[in-house]
Scaffold this active site. Sequence first.
Site, short mmCIF file in Angstrom:
data_model
loop_
_atom_site.label_atom_id
_atom_site.label_comp_id
_atom_site.label_asym_id
_atom_site.label_seq_id
_atom_site.Cartn_x
_atom_site.Cartn_y
_atom_site.Cartn_z
N GLU A 108 38.58 33.00 41.94
CA GLU A 108 38.76 32.84 40.49
C GLU A 108 40.19 32.45 40.13
OE1 GLU A 108 37.13 35.30 41.93
OE2 GLU A 108 35.16 35.50 40.97
N PHE A 140 28.43 49.23 36.75
CA PHE A 140 28.68 48.37 37.90
C PHE A 140 29.47 47.13 37.49
CE2 PHE A 140 27.22 44.79 40.63
CZ PHE A 140 27.92 45.18 41.76
N GLN A 141 30.54 46.85 38.18
CA GLN A 141 31.41 45.70 37.92
C GLN A 141 31.91 45.65 36.48
OE1 GLN A 141 29.58 42.13 39.66
NE2 GLN A 141 30.77 42.60 41.49
N LYS A 183 26.43 40.77 29.01
CA LYS A 183 25.26 40.07 29.55
C LYS A 183 24.10 40.04 28.55
CE LYS A 183 22.42 39.54 33.63
NZ LYS A 183 22.14 39.94 35.01
N MET A 233 63.16 30.40 49.29
CA MET A 233 63.91 30.81 48.10
C MET A 233 64.41 32.25 48.26
SD MET A 233 65.15 29.83 45.34
CE MET A 233 64.47 28.49 44.39
#
Lengths: 163, 564
Positions: free
Chosen positions: B50, B112-113, B162, B477
Site C-alpha cells: 500500500e 477484525f482488521q 463495508k 547521507m
Amino acid sequence: MRHIISILMENEAGALSRVAGLFSARGYNIESLTVAPTEDPSLSRMTLVTRGTDEIIEQITKQLNKLVDVVKLMDMTDGPHIEREMMLTKVRAEGDGREELKRVSDIFRGRIIDVTDKSYTIELTGTGDKLDAFLQALDRALIIEVVRSGVSGIARGERALKL
Amino acid sequence: MELTGAEIFVRSLQDEGVEIIFGYPGGAVLHIYDALYRQDKIQHILTRHEQGATHAADGYARATGKPGVVIVTSGPGATNAVTGIATAYMDSIPMVVFTGQVPTHLIGNDAFQEADNIGITRPCVKHNFLVKDVRDLAETIKKAFYVATTGRPGPVVVDIPKDVTAEKTEYHYPDKVSMRSYNPVHVGHAGQIKRAVRLMLDAKRPMIYTGGGVILGNAAGSLTELARLLGHPVTNTLMGLGAYPATDRQFVGMLGMHGTYEANMAMHHCDVLIAIGARFDDRVTGNIEKFCPNAKIVHVDIDPSSISKNVKVDVPIVGCVDNVLKAMIKLIKGSKQRPDEAALRDWWQQIEDWRSKDCLKYDHDSELIKPQHVLESLYKVTGGDAFVTSDVGQHQMWAAQFYKFDKPRRWINSGGLGTMGFGLPAAMGVQLAYRDETVVCVTGEGSIQMCIQELSTCKQYALPLKIVNLNNGYLGMVRQWQEFFYQGRYAMSYMESLPDFVKLAESYGHAGMKIDKPADVESALAEAMAMKDRLVFMDFITDPAENVYPMIPAGGGQNEMILI
Ligand SMILES: Cc1cc2nc3c(=O)[nH]c(=O)nc-3n(C[C@H](O)[C@H](O)[C@H](O)COP(=O)(O)OP(=O)(O)OC[C@H]3O[C@@H](n4cnc5c(N)ncnc54)[C@H](O)[C@@H]3O)c2cc1C
Ligand SMILES: Cc1ncc(C[n+]2csc(CCOP(=O)(O)OP(=O)(O)O)c2C)c(N)n1
Ligand SMILES: [Mg+2]
C-alpha cells in the site's frame, strides 16, 4: 499573553479531536477548552484559553482557521469581552463551620445547591480569578471536590461571533 | 434506479473524471473491488504494497497536476498507506485516499482488521471523512476531491465502512459543492501587490526565491515572465526546481543546505527578497537568526499559516500564485519606473563572482565512478527532457544539483518528509500518466530496497522505467553526517549483504546492468535509454567516500557554506 479564542465549528464527530490534536501536535498550550452545541444544531461553539507570544497566537488562529471544520473564529481578547466560568464545590460542612461557609459563599455570590448534614455543594460563577479567590478563602481541608466548567466568553456590545 | 454504495463509489469516480487508481484489495473493500471489476472506464493498478500505491498516486499527481487516487483495505491496508499520505501532506500534493473500514455496527469493537483510520491519519491529511450513511457517499466523494485540489492542495482520506458499500440509494453526483467552512482565497490584496511591486522596482540587490507553490499553482510561465521583466536573479527550492528554466543565466541554482554558493550568498546579501510559493523551511533558511539580515521580504502564499511562520515578512500577500504574479506583471508593465539598471549590473557582477567559485566542481579524473558524473551524463543522454523521480539521500541532492530542469513537474521527489522508498513507485505513477516519456528513477542502494517489491508491478504493467542506482554501499547521507559531525563513527550506515541488483532485476523479468568504470557511464546510459520498452536497472558502483558539497552546517547562516 493569555487569549480566549471562540470558535464556531461544524457539529460533527471528530471536530473536537481536530482542535485538540492541532494543539498537541504543534506544541501549543491549552489552559481550558469547552465545547457545546449552539442554537443552530449544525454548529458547535468552542472556547479555548491559551497563552503565547503574539507570533504564536497568530499561528494558532491561522492554523485553527485552516481546519476544514472551523467555520469562523474570534479572539475575544482583541476587544472588550465578558468571561465567565462556573464552578461547583463540595465542602465538608459540619457544626459551627456550616454558618461560616454560608457566609463566605454569600460574599462571593455563590449559591448552595445541595445540602446534606455533613456537606454543602456551592455553585459559583465568575471570572477565573474570582473562582480562584473563593477557593483561597476556603479552608483547604474542608474541600471534598471541585469541578470547573472551563472558560466561556462573549464580546461586549455589538461585536458577535455568528454566521 | 438505486445503486449499491460500491457502485456509487465507482460511478462517482467516473463522473469525477478519474482514469486511474492505485490500490490493494482486502475484506473491507471487496464490494468495491467487485464493482470495479464490472466496469472498464477506470484502470486499477495493483501495487505490491500500500505504500507503493500511495507513492504511485502521488507521483502521478505531481507529474500531471491531477489528484492521485488510492484505495486500500481497512486495518493494515490503511496503516501501510500512512507513510505515503504523510509524504503527500508535507509536499502539499492533491490526493484522495479511500480506506476500507469495518461495518458501522462494529466500529469501536476491536473488530477484525479494525483501525481508527480517521484518528491515525488526522495529523497528516488536509481533511478526512467517515461516511456512515450511503446517502452521503457521493457528496462526500465530491467534497474530498474539492478539498484535495483547491487552495493549498493536500491528501484527503475517505473512510468507508463495508456495510455502506452494500446498502443502496439513488445515485446523484453533484456538479459542485460548496462548504461554508472552507473558502480558499484566490486573488491577492491589490494594495499589498502594489507595495510589493514598488519594493521590487526600487531594489538594488533583489532576489526571487520560489518554491513548490509555483509548480502546484501552474505558474512557471508567469514566474518566468516576471523574472525576465525585472532582470532579477532567481533561485528555486528543492520543491520548486523546474519552475524557472535551470539553463537560463538568471537562474542561480537551488538554495539551502545543499544549494549553490551563489544562491545562498545572494540570499544573504539581498536587500529585497521576493518569496513566491515557498515556505521558509529550515533546510532553506539555515540559522533563522542569521537569515537575510538586510532584506525587506515579500511573501506570496495561498496559505496564510505559511506566512510569518518562521520568518517575519514585510509584505504578506495571500493568494493564488499565478493570479498574484499576473497582477504584478501588469503593474510593472504599466509603470513608468524601470528596474535600477546600474544597481542590478553591480549586483550581477557580485553574483558572477560568487558563481565563479564553481561550487559544484568535482574530481573528473577519479578511477571510481563519481555520482555527479553519472547525473551529468544522464542529463546529456536524455537531452534534459526526462521525468526524474528520486529517493532520499545524497543521490537526491546530486540529482537536484546536476540535472537542469527547464520545465515544471519533471522533478519529482519527497522533500518535506524525505521518504526513502518514494522514488520507484512515484516513477510508476509518472510512467502510467505519460506512457511515451522517458521516466528515470535516481536512487541509492538503501532507498531502493524500501519499495523494491514494486519491480513486480512494473513488470505487470510493462512500465519501461530507467532506474539509476547510485550504489555507494552506504546510507550515504547518514555516513556524510557521521564523517563531518561524529568523527567518522559510522554507526549502522554501511549497507552489508546487498543483493546482486542485476540478478534481482532479471528475476523480476527486467534488464539489469552493472557499471563500475567511469568510462562506461555514458555508453551504459545510452544503451539503457535505447531499450525503449523495457525496465532497465542500472547499478552504478560509485565512490563510497563522495560527499555532497557545498553544505550549510547545522546552525550556520546562508553565508557560511562549507565548500569543497
Ligand atoms: C535530504 C534532504 C535535503 C534537503 N535539502 C534541501 C536544500 O538544500 N534546499 C532546499 O530548498 N530544500 C531541501 N530539502 C527540502 C526541504 O526539506 C523542503 O521540502 C523544501 O525546502 C520546501 O520547499 P518549498 O519551500 O518550496 O515548500 P513546499 O513544501 O513546496 O510548499 C509550497 C508552498 O507553496 C504554497 N502554495 C501551494 N500552492 C500554492 C498556490 N497555488 N499559490 C500560492 N502558494 C501556493 C504552500 O502553501 C506552501 O507554503 C531537502 C530535503 C531532503 C530530504
Ligand atoms: C524511511 C526513511 N528512513 C530513514 C531515513 C533517513 N535517511 C535519510 S538519507 C538516508 C540514507 C539513504 O541511503 P541511500 O538510499 O543509499 O542513498 P545515498 O545517501 O547513499 O545516496 C537515510 C537512512 C529516511 N529519510 N527515510
Ligand atoms: Mg547509498
